[in-house]
Motif scaffolding. Structure first.
Motif, mmCIF file in Angstrom:
data_model
loop_
_atom_site.group_PDB
_atom_site.id
_atom_site.type_symbol
_atom_site.label_atom_id
_atom_site.label_comp_id
_atom_site.label_asym_id
_atom_site.label_seq_id
_atom_site.Cartn_x
_atom_site.Cartn_y
_atom_site.Cartn_z
ATOM 1 N N LYS A 85 0.834 -1.201 0.000
ATOM 2 C CA LYS A 85 0.000 0.000 0.000
ATOM 3 C C LYS A 85 0.867 1.249 0.000
ATOM 4 N N MET A 86 1.922 1.247 0.819
ATOM 5 C CA MET A 86 2.813 2.410 0.884
ATOM 6 C C MET A 86 3.524 2.640 -0.458
ATOM 7 N N MET A 87 3.901 1.555 -1.112
ATOM 8 C CA MET A 87 4.580 1.706 -2.402
ATOM 9 C C MET A 87 3.638 2.275 -3.456
ATOM 10 N N ALA A 88 2.329 2.038 -3.303
ATOM 11 C CA ALA A 88 1.355 2.637 -4.217
ATOM 12 C C ALA A 88 1.091 4.101 -3.861
ATOM 13 N N ASP A 89 1.142 4.407 -2.559
ATOM 14 C CA ASP A 89 0.816 5.760 -2.104
ATOM 15 C C ASP A 89 1.956 6.762 -2.265
ATOM 16 N N TYR A 90 3.212 6.268 -2.211
ATOM 17 C CA TYR A 90 4.372 7.150 -2.251
ATOM 18 C C TYR A 90 5.238 6.839 -3.475
ATOM 19 N N THR A 91 5.910 7.871 -3.949
ATOM 20 C CA THR A 91 6.798 7.687 -5.110
ATOM 21 C C THR A 91 8.251 7.486 -4.695
ATOM 22 N N ARG A 92 8.524 7.488 -3.409
ATOM 23 C CA ARG A 92 9.900 7.354 -2.913
ATOM 24 C C ARG A 92 10.518 6.033 -3.386
ATOM 25 N N SER A 134 12.597 2.574 -3.076
ATOM 26 C CA SER A 134 12.687 1.595 -1.999
ATOM 27 C C SER A 134 13.246 0.287 -2.541
ATOM 28 N N VAL A 135 14.116 -0.335 -1.765
ATOM 29 C CA VAL A 135 14.646 -1.646 -2.178
ATOM 30 C C VAL A 135 13.530 -2.682 -2.224
ATOM 31 N N LEU A 136 12.437 -2.421 -1.549
ATOM 32 C CA LEU A 136 11.334 -3.377 -1.496
ATOM 33 C C LEU A 136 10.539 -3.412 -2.798
ATOM 34 N N ARG A 137 10.699 -2.405 -3.631
ATOM 35 C CA ARG A 137 9.976 -2.363 -4.902
ATOM 36 C C ARG A 137 10.419 -3.489 -5.847
ATOM 37 N N ASP A 138 11.588 -4.030 -5.613
ATOM 38 C CA ASP A 138 12.102 -5.089 -6.478
ATOM 39 C C ASP A 138 11.757 -6.487 -5.978
ATOM 40 N N VAL A 139 10.969 -6.562 -4.905
ATOM 41 C CA VAL A 139 10.642 -7.854 -4.297
ATOM 42 C C VAL A 139 9.169 -8.174 -4.541
ATOM 43 N N SER A 140 8.883 -9.379 -4.995
ATOM 44 C CA SER A 140 7.488 -9.774 -5.214
ATOM 45 C C SER A 140 6.798 -10.010 -3.878
ATOM 46 N N TYR A 141 5.479 -10.003 -3.909
ATOM 47 C CA TYR A 141 4.723 -10.187 -2.668
ATOM 48 C C TYR A 141 5.043 -11.535 -2.019
ATOM 49 N N ASN A 142 5.068 -12.590 -2.812
ATOM 50 C CA ASN A 142 5.303 -13.925 -2.252
ATOM 51 C C ASN A 142 6.704 -14.088 -1.687
ATOM 52 N N ASP A 143 7.660 -13.321 -2.215
ATOM 53 C CA ASP A 143 9.047 -13.439 -1.744
ATOM 54 C C ASP A 143 9.344 -12.534 -0.556
ATOM 55 N N MET A 144 8.515 -11.545 -0.333
ATOM 56 C CA MET A 144 8.798 -10.580 0.722
ATOM 57 C C MET A 144 8.570 -11.187 2.105
ATOM 58 N N THR A 145 9.452 -10.835 3.053
ATOM 59 C CA THR A 145 9.321 -11.293 4.429
ATOM 60 C C THR A 145 9.386 -10.102 5.387
ATOM 61 N N ALA A 146 8.913 -10.339 6.621
ATOM 62 C CA ALA A 146 9.001 -9.287 7.640
ATOM 63 C C ALA A 146 10.455 -8.933 7.917
ATOM 64 N N ALA A 178 14.157 -1.016 6.894
ATOM 65 C CA ALA A 178 13.970 0.093 7.838
ATOM 66 C C ALA A 178 15.290 0.474 8.487
ATOM 67 N N ARG A 179 16.077 -0.537 8.865
ATOM 68 C CA ARG A 179 17.383 -0.260 9.477
ATOM 69 C C ARG A 179 18.311 0.469 8.516
ATOM 70 N N ASP A 180 18.082 0.270 7.223
ATOM 71 C CA ASP A 180 18.877 0.973 6.210
ATOM 72 C C ASP A 180 18.220 2.286 5.796
ATOM 73 N N HIS A 181 17.289 2.768 6.628
ATOM 74 C CA HIS A 181 16.642 4.070 6.449
ATOM 75 C C HIS A 181 15.740 4.119 5.216
ATOM 76 N N ASP A 182 15.164 2.975 4.853
ATOM 77 C CA ASP A 182 14.235 2.917 3.725
ATOM 78 C C ASP A 182 12.916 3.583 4.129
ATOM 79 N N TYR A 183 12.520 4.619 3.385
ATOM 80 C CA TYR A 183 11.350 5.420 3.738
ATOM 81 C C TYR A 183 10.074 4.573 3.787
ATOM 82 N N ILE A 184 9.877 3.725 2.780
ATOM 83 C CA ILE A 184 8.666 2.910 2.693
ATOM 84 C C ILE A 184 8.574 1.957 3.885
#
Length: 316
Positions: free
Chosen positions: A193-200, A202-214, A221-227
């Motif tokens: 949702k955040m990636m849709a709402d913001y244009t910033r 993010s390294v998370l934009r390159d990860v598919s939903y099924n591959d993403m983990t907490a 976040a520790r690397d100061h990723d805004y999303i």
């Protein structure tokens, strides 16, 4: 020879097990995929294959089991949101048949609360709550030193209180349940949702939903990723509001958080504490400690299941 309880924690993704002694030391640990969306026979076969060999030569006096939507009174799993083995599974009986040992079953979060009380940070406390933040969100209540089960055996299912009646669909069939926002699954949805709402970027934009983990979101976040940071703020805000609501029911001394999402540390804790206090009914302000489980660096899920066995089976 030392006596042990076999502790089994059944999660929506993995099942963990180990032998727990009276002092809370866990040995012969292991885990395997729960196969939560296949036939229960596959799970039972895997349980037998993985666990039975670890019991050879050990003095095991019983089995303690923690599982989602487990009813302590009748030993069944009833309509679990993240496990589709059936609406009314006699799990306690099935596991007892495999190991031929006295078996006791309870909700996984209630087991975690017993573990925290017997071996963790709640030692000496009589009133506290434990939240487990995993695939879903579980909660266990202890009042006056006793786990609260209620009339039906399902008391304390805070994961299924409503955040928004028109919100996200939950595995339980309802919409807007807390666990669809505050859980490993929930924060993944929030990130998208955040990636849709913001244009910033993010390294998370390159990860598919099924591959993403907490864990990925925490590391971002520790690397100061805004999303990632915004996702934790949003999660903490919703969680904090419901923590404030939770407090008015039993006035706990502390609320303990356990699970992979808690590894995010201050990214989750800071907004959760802020909004808990902001929305707290005034008489309860500053009376409740929000703490990570002191068992986080141990196999707390198995410890909780083992503690359940020690509390109930060792007395018999």
């Amino acid at each position: 020879m030392a006596d042990y309880i076999l502790g089994i924690d059944i999660g929506g993704t993995y099942t963990k097990f180990g032998l727990v002694d009276k002092k809370g030391k866990v040995s012969n640990e292991g885990s395997f995929a729960t196969h939560a969306h296949e036939k229960i026979d596959i799970f039972l076969g895997e349980l037998k294959k993985q666990v039975l060999p670890t019991l050879d030569g050990k003095s095991v006096i019983g089995v303690g089991v923690g599982a989602p939507n487990a009813n302590h009174f009748d030993g069944t799993i009833k309509q679990a949101a993240n496990i589709t083995w059936g609406d009314d599974v006699p799990l306690q009986k099935l596991i007892q048949e495999i190991f031929d040992l006295p078996t006791i079953l309870t909700n996984d979060a209630s087991a975690a609360a017993i573990g925290e009380m017997k071996f963790g940070g709640a030692q000496g406390m009589k009133d506290f709550v434990v939240f487990t933040l995993g695939t879903g969100l579980g909660s266990g209540f202890v009042v006056n030193g006793e786990v609260v089960y209620g009339h039906s055996g399902f008391a304390g299912e805070i994961g299924h209180v409503s955040v928004n009646p028109d919100g996200r669909y939950c595995g339980c069939g309802r919409r807007g349940c807390l666990e669809t926002y505050v859980s490993a699954t929930g924060i993944k949805k929030t990130v998208f949702k955040m990636m849709a709402d913001y244009t910033r970027p993010s390294v998370l934009r390159d990860v598919s939903y099924n591959d993403m983990t907490a864990e990925m979101i925490t590391n971002a976040a520790r690397d100061h990723d805004y999303i990632a940071i915004k996702a934790f703020e949003y999660t903490g805000q919703i969680f904090g509001q419901k923590l404030a609501d939770t407090v008015v029911h039993t006035s706990p001394e502390a609320i303990f958080l356990f699970g992979g999402l808690v590894n995010a540390g201050d990214y989750l804790m800071d907004p959760a504490i802020y909004y808990m206090e902001k929305f707290m009914f005034k008489p309860f302000k500053k009376t409740v400690k929000l703490l990570p489980s002191s068992l986080m660096d141990r196999n707390a899920a198995v410890l909780g299941a083992g503690a359940l066995g020690w509390e109930e089976l060792a007395k018999k």
